[in-house]
Enzyme design. Sequence first.
Site, mmCIF file in Angstrom:
data_model
loop_
_atom_site.group_PDB
_atom_site.id
_atom_site.type_symbol
_atom_site.label_atom_id
_atom_site.label_comp_id
_atom_site.label_asym_id
_atom_site.label_seq_id
_atom_site.Cartn_x
_atom_site.Cartn_y
_atom_site.Cartn_z
ATOM 1 N N GLU A 63 0.815 -1.218 0.000
ATOM 2 C CA GLU A 63 0.000 0.000 0.000
ATOM 3 C C GLU A 63 0.849 1.269 0.000
ATOM 4 O O GLU A 63 0.436 2.300 -0.527
ATOM 5 C CB GLU A 63 -0.961 0.018 1.193
ATOM 6 C CG GLU A 63 -2.146 -0.940 1.056
ATOM 7 C CD GLU A 63 -1.833 -2.359 1.537
ATOM 8 O OE1 GLU A 63 -0.646 -2.638 1.835
ATOM 9 O OE2 GLU A 63 -2.770 -3.179 1.612
ATOM 10 N N PHE A 125 -11.936 -8.344 13.358
ATOM 11 C CA PHE A 125 -10.815 -8.727 12.497
ATOM 12 C C PHE A 125 -10.465 -7.577 11.543
ATOM 13 O O PHE A 125 -11.336 -7.043 10.870
ATOM 14 C CB PHE A 125 -11.191 -9.990 11.696
ATOM 15 C CG PHE A 125 -10.106 -10.405 10.737
ATOM 16 C CD1 PHE A 125 -8.854 -10.803 11.191
ATOM 17 C CD2 PHE A 125 -10.316 -10.364 9.356
ATOM 18 C CE1 PHE A 125 -7.845 -11.154 10.318
ATOM 19 C CE2 PHE A 125 -9.312 -10.721 8.459
ATOM 20 C CZ PHE A 125 -8.070 -11.110 8.945
ATOM 21 N N GLN A 126 -9.225 -7.224 11.515
ATOM 22 C CA GLN A 126 -8.692 -6.130 10.687
ATOM 23 C C GLN A 126 -9.365 -4.788 10.959
ATOM 24 O O GLN A 126 -9.528 -3.969 10.062
ATOM 25 C CB GLN A 126 -8.759 -6.487 9.202
ATOM 26 C CG GLN A 126 -7.805 -7.632 8.863
ATOM 27 C CD GLN A 126 -7.605 -7.868 7.385
ATOM 28 O OE1 GLN A 126 -8.501 -7.640 6.590
ATOM 29 N NE2 GLN A 126 -6.418 -8.346 7.019
ATOM 30 N N LYS A 175 -17.845 -1.711 5.642
ATOM 31 C CA LYS A 175 -18.176 -2.683 4.593
ATOM 32 C C LYS A 175 -19.684 -2.776 4.347
ATOM 33 O O LYS A 175 -20.127 -2.929 3.210
ATOM 34 C CB LYS A 175 -17.607 -4.048 4.980
ATOM 35 C CG LYS A 175 -17.674 -5.070 3.853
ATOM 36 C CD LYS A 175 -16.954 -6.355 4.229
ATOM 37 C CE LYS A 175 -16.960 -7.332 3.055
ATOM 38 N NZ LYS A 175 -16.291 -8.596 3.408
ATOM 39 N N MET A 484 23.398 9.799 3.856
ATOM 40 C CA MET A 484 23.189 11.018 4.648
ATOM 41 C C MET A 484 23.432 10.739 6.124
ATOM 42 O O MET A 484 23.974 11.591 6.842
ATOM 43 C CB MET A 484 21.771 11.556 4.412
ATOM 44 C CG MET A 484 21.547 12.936 4.979
ATOM 45 S SD MET A 484 22.746 14.144 4.369
ATOM 46 C CE MET A 484 21.838 14.898 3.036
HETATM 47 C C1 TPP Z 1 11.577 5.907 6.304
HETATM 48 C C2 TPP Z 1 12.832 6.576 6.707
HETATM 49 N N1 TPP Z 1 13.662 5.979 7.577
HETATM 50 C C3 TPP Z 1 14.812 6.587 7.946
HETATM 51 C C4 TPP Z 1 15.161 7.811 7.462
HETATM 52 C C5 TPP Z 1 16.441 8.516 7.908
HETATM 53 N N2 TPP Z 1 17.348 8.699 6.777
HETATM 54 C C6 TPP Z 1 17.442 9.878 6.104
HETATM 55 S S1 TPP Z 1 18.503 9.808 4.821
HETATM 56 C C7 TPP Z 1 18.907 8.221 5.151
HETATM 57 C C8 TPP Z 1 19.900 7.495 4.295
HETATM 58 C C9 TPP Z 1 19.370 7.204 2.946
HETATM 59 O O1 TPP Z 1 20.233 6.299 2.298
HETATM 60 P P1 TPP Z 1 20.111 6.084 0.742
HETATM 61 O O2 TPP Z 1 18.716 5.835 0.360
HETATM 62 O O3 TPP Z 1 21.097 5.050 0.320
HETATM 63 O O4 TPP Z 1 20.501 7.509 0.164
HETATM 64 P P2 TPP Z 1 21.914 8.279 0.252
HETATM 65 O O5 TPP Z 1 21.863 9.213 1.422
HETATM 66 O O6 TPP Z 1 22.982 7.238 0.407
HETATM 67 O O7 TPP Z 1 22.000 9.023 -1.049
HETATM 68 C C10 TPP Z 1 18.203 7.756 6.271
HETATM 69 C C11 TPP Z 1 18.335 6.423 6.853
HETATM 70 C C12 TPP Z 1 14.235 8.409 6.564
HETATM 71 N N3 TPP Z 1 14.440 9.618 6.060
HETATM 72 N N4 TPP Z 1 13.118 7.759 6.184
#
Ligand code: TPP
Length: 572
Positions: A63, A125-126, A175, A484
């Site tokens: 989803e 349920f659900q 539903k 990041m």
């Molecule tokens: C759902 C979610 N979980 C955790 C984070 C925290 N977070 C921000 S940037 C990042 C790293 C992203 O890694 P990648 O997709 O490989 O991109 P890069 O920074 O390496 O370009 C994380 C874990 C987030 N923004 N969203």
Amino acid sequence: MKVDDGRKLVVNEGKTGADVLVETLVNAGVDTIFGYPGGAVLPIYDALYRSDASFEHILSRHEQGSIHAAEGYARVTGKAGVVIGTSGPGATNLITGIADAMMDSLPLVVITGQVASRVIGTDAFQETDVMGLTTPITKYNYQVKELNELPRVMNEAFHIATSGRPGPVVVDVPKNISEEIQVGELETDFYLPGYQPTTRPNPLQIVKLSEALERAEKPMILAGAGVVFAEAAEELKLFAEKYDIPVANTLLGLGSFPGTHPLSLGMAGMHGSYAANMAVYESDLLINIGARFDDRLTGNLEHFAPQARVAHIDIDPAEIGKNVETEIPVVADAKMALQALLERSIDRPNHDKWLQQLIENKEKYPYWYEKPASLLSPQWVIEQVHTLSGGDAIVTTDVGQHQMWAAQYYTFDKPNRWVTSGGLGTMGFGFPSAIGAQLGAPDDLVVAIVGDGGFQMTSHELAVIKQWNLPVKIVIVNNEALGMVRQWQQSFYDERYSESLFSSNPDFVKLAESYGVRGYRVSDEDSFISTIKEAFAFEGPALIDCRVVQKECVYPMIAPGKGIHQMVGVSK
Ligand SMILES: Cc1ncc(C[n+]2csc(CCOP(=O)(O)OP(=O)(O)O)c2C)c(N)n1
Ligand SMILES: [Mg+2]
């Protein structure tokens, strides 16, 4: 079944509530629905199956894929994205996307199935409390209490989602209501006395803003996504050119003013340009149009635009004065406010010196990077995607370093071509949003620039681009890291790389191929260019795994807690 005189829905004998719901989608002009079936929405899926409506239903593989696709669709078309999910886990899987759309003001109509009315509250349920869960993350939400109100509720949902400041609206449908057989007329008309967004600017406020401009020696505009939503890019350009006012964009406002325009300072904020941020710092009149002074934009508020009188044009009065003290509020649609400003003739003082200073900053401190000895430079990858797409692709991104590099190095000249998760910063957004963007703009080149981390959160949607042969191009900026996070650990946690380096990434090429999607891997410049050319020319979907250097950082940067004038990494 048809609508007569726009007020009553005439339902033939034997139609179910679900048929009525489908008919409301037809009447709303919906052409694409994103969704996933389940018990509580079986009647709705049955009605879709029996319906001769011409819209397409796009079955995601989770989803979250449906709702991010709907967001991408909404972002490029300006129309409401429509999502259907079942009760319980279906609804909870939609939550991240609903919150994302709320933060970034995207119009969505999200239909969730609910358990039958008589068992609501019994932990059936659900069953999950969709109203409780979504109240803080929707513009509005409804639980349908009786079939008679369903068409009215749906009409209101589309109206609320797309008018004023756009946002997500949830309609929770028990539903029994979808199953109920209805004969006779249903109410469709609506009256929302408490919801009348102000679109026309107060003329006195326009006069005040004009007078402020007449006195300003260092004026500037900060343009946000509100300009895009209001379709006011043309008016913004006319206004900026008429009075020679430099323009900085927020992350989400990129494209609302041409990035290549001489008056463009690029992006402001944490990873914005030195020229844009110093302009904010030194400006004496800051005109914010459709941006919300997000903390990633302002940095430490103490140092934000300390010398500026602040004017803020926003359709949502709740945004004005929320973070930054505002002297001249203009509650209005950005297009109407700019039109009103354009009608005036403002006698502005000469500010050539100011412009000269900003142009110098722009020339002296552009974004910069150094090429690595081996592997690709991530910034170079984005620059090349820009060049090889003629600067005219619809670009979606995930969240992380690659997102910031895309914002810095893919210069947008037009609105509605930049799809990114700004407010919530949702990893997993980039690829599915490209699916919705491609469906909304079938003739355009859509490039999903994603991280190796974020792509793995929603890579299962490869099945969808294969099924519909959507020519989305996935560019994985693969640094084998949560880049990041790694960068922040490098800068602020003494290089303790806690859980941010990947040692077991999948073979992305084989992953694509297992879905029947073309996959490429590139790690040097020549093969990158030839591969991207081939992938862009190919009429089907393609994934390009770009192996980039791991220890690269996004610069310049305003470190947390610092002011907008305290950027680090401004030059080599
Ligand atoms: C759902 C979610 N979980 C955790 C984070 C925290 N977070 C921000 S940037 C990042 C790293 C992203 O890694 P990648 O997709 O490989 O991109 P890069 O920074 O390496 O370009 C994380 C874990 C987030 N923004 N969203
Ligand atoms: Mg990464």
